[in-house]
Design a protein around this motif. Sequence first.
Motif, mmCIF file in Angstrom:
data_model
loop_
_atom_site.group_PDB
_atom_site.id
_atom_site.type_symbol
_atom_site.label_atom_id
_atom_site.label_comp_id
_atom_site.label_asym_id
_atom_site.label_seq_id
_atom_site.Cartn_x
_atom_site.Cartn_y
_atom_site.Cartn_z
ATOM 1 N N VAL A 12 0.238 18.328 -7.339
ATOM 2 C CA VAL A 12 0.946 17.774 -8.499
ATOM 3 C C VAL A 12 0.211 16.537 -9.008
ATOM 4 C CG1 VAL A 12 3.072 16.638 -9.255
ATOM 5 C CG2 VAL A 12 3.194 18.709 -7.857
ATOM 6 N N ALA A 13 -0.203 15.680 -8.090
ATOM 7 C CA ALA A 13 -0.928 14.465 -8.477
ATOM 8 C C ALA A 13 -2.278 14.811 -9.081
ATOM 9 C CB ALA A 13 -1.099 13.552 -7.267
ATOM 10 N N LEU A 14 -2.980 15.767 -8.488
ATOM 11 C CA LEU A 14 -4.294 16.140 -9.025
ATOM 12 C C LEU A 14 -4.170 16.723 -10.428
ATOM 13 C CD1 LEU A 14 -7.351 16.482 -8.668
ATOM 14 C CD2 LEU A 14 -6.891 18.744 -7.682
ATOM 15 N N ASP A 15 -3.197 17.604 -10.641
ATOM 16 C CA ASP A 15 -3.004 18.193 -11.967
ATOM 17 C C ASP A 15 -2.745 17.108 -13.017
ATOM 18 O OD1 ASP A 15 -3.331 20.698 -10.890
ATOM 19 O OD2 ASP A 15 -1.193 21.197 -10.867
ATOM 20 N N SER A 16 -1.882 16.160 -12.696
ATOM 21 C CA SER A 16 -1.567 15.090 -13.644
ATOM 22 C C SER A 16 -2.780 14.208 -13.900
ATOM 23 C CB SER A 16 -0.414 14.228 -13.104
ATOM 24 O OG SER A 16 0.779 14.964 -13.049
ATOM 25 N N ALA A 17 -3.541 13.925 -12.846
ATOM 26 C CA ALA A 17 -4.727 13.083 -13.002
ATOM 27 C C ALA A 17 -5.761 13.737 -13.908
ATOM 28 C CB ALA A 17 -5.332 12.784 -11.636
ATOM 29 N N LEU A 18 -5.974 15.026 -13.723
ATOM 30 C CA LEU A 18 -6.975 15.717 -14.534
ATOM 31 C C LEU A 18 -6.528 15.850 -15.989
ATOM 32 C CD1 LEU A 18 -8.215 18.407 -11.996
ATOM 33 C CD2 LEU A 18 -9.463 16.417 -12.831
ATOM 34 N N ARG A 19 -5.215 16.012 -16.212
ATOM 35 C CA ARG A 19 -4.729 16.035 -17.587
ATOM 36 C C ARG A 19 -4.966 14.687 -18.265
ATOM 37 N NH1 ARG A 19 -0.462 19.242 -15.483
ATOM 38 N NH2 ARG A 19 0.836 17.387 -15.163
ATOM 39 N N ALA A 20 -4.684 13.597 -17.549
ATOM 40 C CA ALA A 20 -4.893 12.262 -18.121
ATOM 41 C C ALA A 20 -6.368 11.961 -18.337
ATOM 42 C CB ALA A 20 -4.275 11.199 -17.201
ATOM 43 N N TYR A 21 -7.189 12.492 -17.470
ATOM 44 C CA TYR A 21 -8.638 12.238 -17.521
ATOM 45 C C TYR A 21 -9.317 13.074 -18.602
ATOM 46 C CZ TYR A 21 -13.438 11.881 -15.597
ATOM 47 O OH TYR A 21 -14.779 11.671 -15.414
ATOM 48 N N GLY A 22 -8.825 14.291 -18.768
ATOM 49 C CA GLY A 22 -9.510 15.235 -19.639
ATOM 50 C C GLY A 22 -10.439 16.069 -18.776
ATOM 51 N N PRO B 114 0.826 -1.212 0.000
ATOM 52 C CA PRO B 114 0.000 0.000 0.000
ATOM 53 C C PRO B 114 0.862 1.265 0.000
ATOM 54 C CG PRO B 114 -0.890 -1.598 1.546
ATOM 55 C CD PRO B 114 0.442 -2.126 1.097
ATOM 56 N N LEU B 115 0.411 2.256 -0.742
ATOM 57 C CA LEU B 115 1.154 3.513 -0.859
ATOM 58 C C LEU B 115 1.150 4.308 0.446
ATOM 59 C CD1 LEU B 115 2.673 5.436 -2.743
ATOM 60 C CD2 LEU B 115 0.466 6.266 -3.575
ATOM 61 N N LEU B 116 0.168 4.065 1.289
ATOM 62 C CA LEU B 116 0.077 4.779 2.555
ATOM 63 C C LEU B 116 1.355 4.597 3.370
ATOM 64 C CD1 LEU B 116 -1.618 6.361 4.629
ATOM 65 C CD2 LEU B 116 -2.452 4.154 5.488
ATOM 66 N N GLY B 117 1.956 5.696 3.778
ATOM 67 C CA GLY B 117 3.151 5.647 4.609
ATOM 68 C C GLY B 117 4.450 5.712 3.846
ATOM 69 N N LEU B 118 4.412 5.578 2.518
ATOM 70 C CA LEU B 118 5.635 5.666 1.721
ATOM 71 C C LEU B 118 5.897 7.120 1.319
ATOM 72 C CD1 LEU B 118 5.229 2.608 -0.702
ATOM 73 C CD2 LEU B 118 6.540 2.728 1.422
ATOM 74 N N PRO B 119 7.158 7.559 1.298
ATOM 75 C CA PRO B 119 7.459 8.912 0.825
ATOM 76 C C PRO B 119 7.231 8.998 -0.681
ATOM 77 C CG PRO B 119 9.490 7.711 1.285
ATOM 78 C CD PRO B 119 8.373 6.840 1.763
ATOM 79 N N VAL B 120 6.594 10.092 -1.121
ATOM 80 C CA VAL B 120 6.253 10.244 -2.541
ATOM 81 C C VAL B 120 6.771 11.594 -3.028
ATOM 82 C CG1 VAL B 120 4.424 10.284 -4.273
ATOM 83 C CG2 VAL B 120 4.176 8.847 -2.227
ATOM 84 N N PRO B 121 7.926 11.627 -3.689
ATOM 85 C CA PRO B 121 8.426 12.897 -4.248
ATOM 86 C C PRO B 121 7.543 13.354 -5.407
ATOM 87 C CG PRO B 121 9.806 11.062 -4.936
ATOM 88 C CD PRO B 121 8.837 10.501 -3.942
ATOM 89 N N ASP B 122 7.661 14.632 -5.767
ATOM 90 C CA ASP B 122 6.780 15.206 -6.795
ATOM 91 C C ASP B 122 6.797 14.439 -8.126
ATOM 92 O OD1 ASP B 122 5.751 17.078 -5.138
ATOM 93 O OD2 ASP B 122 6.839 18.784 -5.971
ATOM 94 N N PRO B 123 7.956 14.028 -8.657
ATOM 95 C CA PRO B 123 7.911 13.291 -9.936
ATOM 96 C C PRO B 123 7.094 12.010 -9.835
ATOM 97 C CG PRO B 123 10.139 14.066 -9.485
ATOM 98 C CD PRO B 123 9.352 14.293 -8.235
ATOM 99 N N SER B 124 7.198 11.315 -8.704
ATOM 100 C CA SER B 124 6.400 10.101 -8.521
ATOM 101 C C SER B 124 4.929 10.439 -8.341
ATOM 102 C CB SER B 124 6.905 9.313 -7.305
ATOM 103 O OG SER B 124 8.216 8.835 -7.526
ATOM 104 N N ALA B 125 4.631 11.541 -7.647
ATOM 105 C CA ALA B 125 3.240 11.960 -7.482
ATOM 106 C C ALA B 125 2.605 12.255 -8.832
ATOM 107 C CB ALA B 125 3.172 13.188 -6.570
ATOM 108 N N ALA B 126 3.376 12.860 -9.732
ATOM 109 C CA ALA B 126 2.862 13.149 -11.068
ATOM 110 C C ALA B 126 2.549 11.860 -11.819
ATOM 111 C CB ALA B 126 3.869 13.990 -11.846
ATOM 112 N N ARG B 127 3.446 10.885 -11.756
ATOM 113 C CA ARG B 127 3.213 9.613 -12.450
ATOM 114 C C ARG B 127 2.030 8.877 -11.835
ATOM 115 N NH1 ARG B 127 8.913 9.616 -12.313
ATOM 116 N NH2 ARG B 127 8.937 8.237 -10.475
ATOM 117 N N LEU B 128 1.935 8.891 -10.528
ATOM 118 C CA LEU B 128 0.806 8.244 -9.864
ATOM 119 C C LEU B 128 -0.500 8.932 -10.252
ATOM 120 C CD1 LEU B 128 2.491 7.787 -6.393
ATOM 121 C CD2 LEU B 128 1.589 5.913 -7.783
#
Length: 283
Positions: A231-241, A100-114
């Motif tokens: 960062v994650a939200l921006d990437s998600a919305l771009r992928a979603y449209g 599970p991702l909970l508790g793992l450190p997530v740098p911005d580049p990984s947040a974007a990919r996620l």
Amino acid sequence: METWSDDRVREAVAARLPHHRAGSITRLGEGEDNVAFELDGELIVRFSKDPDPESRAARIDAEARLLHAVARISPVPVPEPLFADPGLGCLGYRRLPGTPLLGLPVPDPSAARLGTTVGELLAALHAGRMVSLVELDVQPGAAWLEEAAETYAAVAGQVPAAYRPRIEAFLAAPPPHDGYEPVFSHNDLGIEHVLVDPATLAVTGVIDWSDAALCDPAYDFGLLYRDLGPVALDSALRAYGEADGIRERAVFHARCSVLEDLAYGVAAYVDKSVAAFAWLFPG
């Protein structure tokens, strides 16, 4: 009170997978609705805690049909039942790889990919035709805000003082417009339900579909924003449209749900909630 012994787990597996010889059995955990076990590090068996045999059987049958349907449309792995036994009230599936991702450190580049992966997943789910498999789960924004205010009253003492006026201003403001079409979604897509390779943070699966429903398309985006930030939200919305209103309602749901996570009281949830105040309630 219902009990789940190792022998009962073995009985359930033997009835449905007669060639599987269960060795080690580990109790993974227990929630309000289910108790789960892992067999030999490769098989998950989950028992419903519903005390009514008919209701329990219906739940197991419905969840098995839903998971098979989701597996056909999801771009990421999901649990797909190897067996479902409505009589015993249990479901078995292969353990998905990852942690599970909970508790793992997530740098911005990984947040974007996620975020991109989650956006692609939500695009597929929201286009899915699942009306006959799930129920409607919607409520007006005013009701979300009322619940959030009640939760805040219970947890305000745990909120750093700098954020309290900002949260109180949010709770006093009107909610976003409710004009949206409900869609099929996971409906609980917090990072505790996202499995990743701990070395690369690539998504290896999404678990726990028990809350899946026809709901606000912004809701799961809100949980992503709450847990992983802008960062994650921006990437998600771009992928979603990006669609009208989703970003505004996602921020709204993130702010409401972070208080719920704080109230949950488990250390990992409290820690991530306090960290999220920085982007959810900026100065």
